[in-house]
Motif scaffolding. Sequence first.
Motif, PDB file in Angstrom:
ATOM      1  N   THR A   1       0.798  -1.276   0.276  1.00 49.72           N
ATOM      2  CA  THR A   1       0.000   0.107  -0.012  1.00 49.72           C
ATOM      3  C   THR A   1       0.702   1.391   0.000  1.00 49.72           C
ATOM      4  OG1 THR A   1      -1.734   1.223   1.018  1.00 49.72           O
ATOM      5  CG2 THR A   1      -0.139   0.079   2.571  1.00 49.72           C
ATOM      6  N   TRP A   2       0.519   2.062  -0.843  1.00 45.85           N
ATOM      7  CA  TRP A   2       1.131   3.496  -1.015  1.00 45.85           C
ATOM      8  C   TRP A   2       0.498   4.552   0.039  1.00 45.85           C
ATOM      9  CZ3 TRP A   2      -2.251   7.013  -2.709  1.00 45.85           C
ATOM     10  CH2 TRP A   2      -3.334   6.697  -3.539  1.00 45.85           C
ATOM     11  N   SER A   3      -0.596   4.404   0.372  1.00 46.62           N
ATOM     12  CA  SER A   3      -1.707   5.200   1.285  1.00 46.62           C
ATOM     13  C   SER A   3      -1.549   5.075   2.563  1.00 46.62           C
ATOM     14  CB  SER A   3      -3.178   4.947   0.574  1.00 46.62           C
ATOM     15  OG  SER A   3      -4.021   5.564   1.560  1.00 46.62           O
ATOM     16  N   GLU A   4      -1.604   6.379   3.330  1.00 43.65           N
ATOM     17  CA  GLU A   4      -1.473   6.346   4.615  1.00 43.65           C
ATOM     18  C   GLU A   4      -2.522   5.583   5.375  1.00 43.65           C
ATOM     19  OE1 GLU A   4       0.852   7.445   7.090  1.00 43.65           O
ATOM     20  OE2 GLU A   4       2.091   7.340   5.135  1.00 43.65           O
ATOM     21  N   GLU A   5      -3.951   5.884   4.683  1.00 42.22           N
ATOM     22  CA  GLU A   5      -5.073   5.395   5.072  1.00 42.22           C
ATOM     23  C   GLU A   5      -4.900   3.695   5.267  1.00 42.22           C
ATOM     24  OE1 GLU A   5      -8.882   7.299   3.994  1.00 42.22           O
ATOM     25  OE2 GLU A   5      -7.482   7.787   2.161  1.00 42.22           O
ATOM     26  N   THR A   6      -4.661   2.977   4.589  1.00 35.04           N
ATOM     27  CA  THR A   6      -4.582   1.648   4.307  1.00 35.04           C
ATOM     28  C   THR A   6      -3.305   0.957   4.818  1.00 35.04           C
ATOM     29  OG1 THR A   6      -3.905   1.881   1.839  1.00 35.04           O
ATOM     30  CG2 THR A   6      -6.133   1.809   2.181  1.00 35.04           C
ATOM     31  N   LYS A   7      -2.177   1.515   5.078  1.00 35.71           N
ATOM     32  CA  LYS A   7      -1.029   1.023   5.562  1.00 35.71           C
ATOM     33  C   LYS A   7      -1.077   0.174   6.614  1.00 35.71           C
ATOM     34  CE  LYS A   7       1.363   4.856   7.949  1.00 35.71           C
ATOM     35  NZ  LYS A   7       1.551   4.160   9.222  1.00 35.71           N
ATOM     36  N   ASP A   8      -2.128   0.308   7.781  1.00 36.02           N
ATOM     37  CA  ASP A   8      -1.882  -0.385   8.893  1.00 36.02           C
ATOM     38  C   ASP A   8      -3.332  -1.287   8.962  1.00 36.02           C
ATOM     39  OD1 ASP A   8       0.552   0.439   9.985  1.00 36.02           O
ATOM     40  OD2 ASP A   8      -0.376   2.139  10.657  1.00 36.02           O
ATOM     41  N   TRP A   9      -3.934  -1.368   7.701  1.00 34.83           N
ATOM     42  CA  TRP A   9      -4.843  -2.197   7.809  1.00 34.83           C
ATOM     43  C   TRP A   9      -5.068  -3.457   8.445  1.00 34.83           C
ATOM     44  CZ3 TRP A   9      -6.858  -6.821   5.614  1.00 34.83           C
ATOM     45  CH2 TRP A   9      -6.098  -7.234   4.736  1.00 34.83           C
TER      46      TRP A   9
END
Length: 286
Positions: A263-271
């Motif tokens: 993931t490159w998105s801050e939103e999804t990086k710790d899903w």
Amino acid sequence: MKKVLFFLLISVSICFGLNAQDKVIKLWDYPLDVKERHPEMWLYKAPQENGITVIVCPGGSYHHLGLVNEGKEVASYLIDLGYNVCVLRYRVGVRLNHHPAMIEDLQRAVYIVRTQSKELGIKSDYIGCMGFSAGGHLVTMGAVFSDKNFLLNRKEVTSDISLRPDFVCPIYPVVSMQDSLVHKKSRKNLLTNHSTQEEWEIFSMEKQIKEDLPPFFVLACKDDDVVDYRNSVALVEALQSKNIPCQFHLFEKGGHGFGMLRTWSEETKDWGLLFDKWVKLVLNGK
């Protein structure tokens, strides 16, 4: 360019031994069509098991399988959290396989883990299914159709063995076969070019939700340019209408095909941590 090289190094490292699987498990004891390799699971054992096994179904439009980014890398992440992982290499359209080959392979995987966990040397108090893209459709089918034994087609009678997963995680999933939402390549490979409106109804998972399904963890991104995120919205609305426990994460950015490590998105990086917290709460409450 640096990002491309980084992902290339990840792929090479995983393919050549990083967290190499502990065992390759053939799904079937007898030959299949000569055009198809034997479907199999790659078992990854957690150093410190938490008693939960996740069967991971990579995506690939039911045509091929993203076995690195949505398979081996997912296993690498999850075993560090204590999960035993079985990456499922199920049959797909590139070798001229269509329904029911995919659901047969998933049900067989659940059956093997339920009946052979001791022989495999793993704890398996709970068995869940996590699927990406078309794999998300497959794991949802695994829950919705768990009361229909497709293994009978393969002379694998399960008698009283439950094929129902304890939890289901469709990640940026294909859900609907309806023209308004469908990912056409996935529909073609699952049902062929000659599918009917009746089949579209049966395999549109948002139209098949029942009251007795296991808990769901659903994740999608609004900027997904491969599978319309409204597939996930339709699924969640259907689950909520039947009071099925469901946690839904809908992010603005993240795209598609990122698995757990890309993931490159801050939103999804710790899903993955969101999933870890959710599943332990859900299962501890059973």
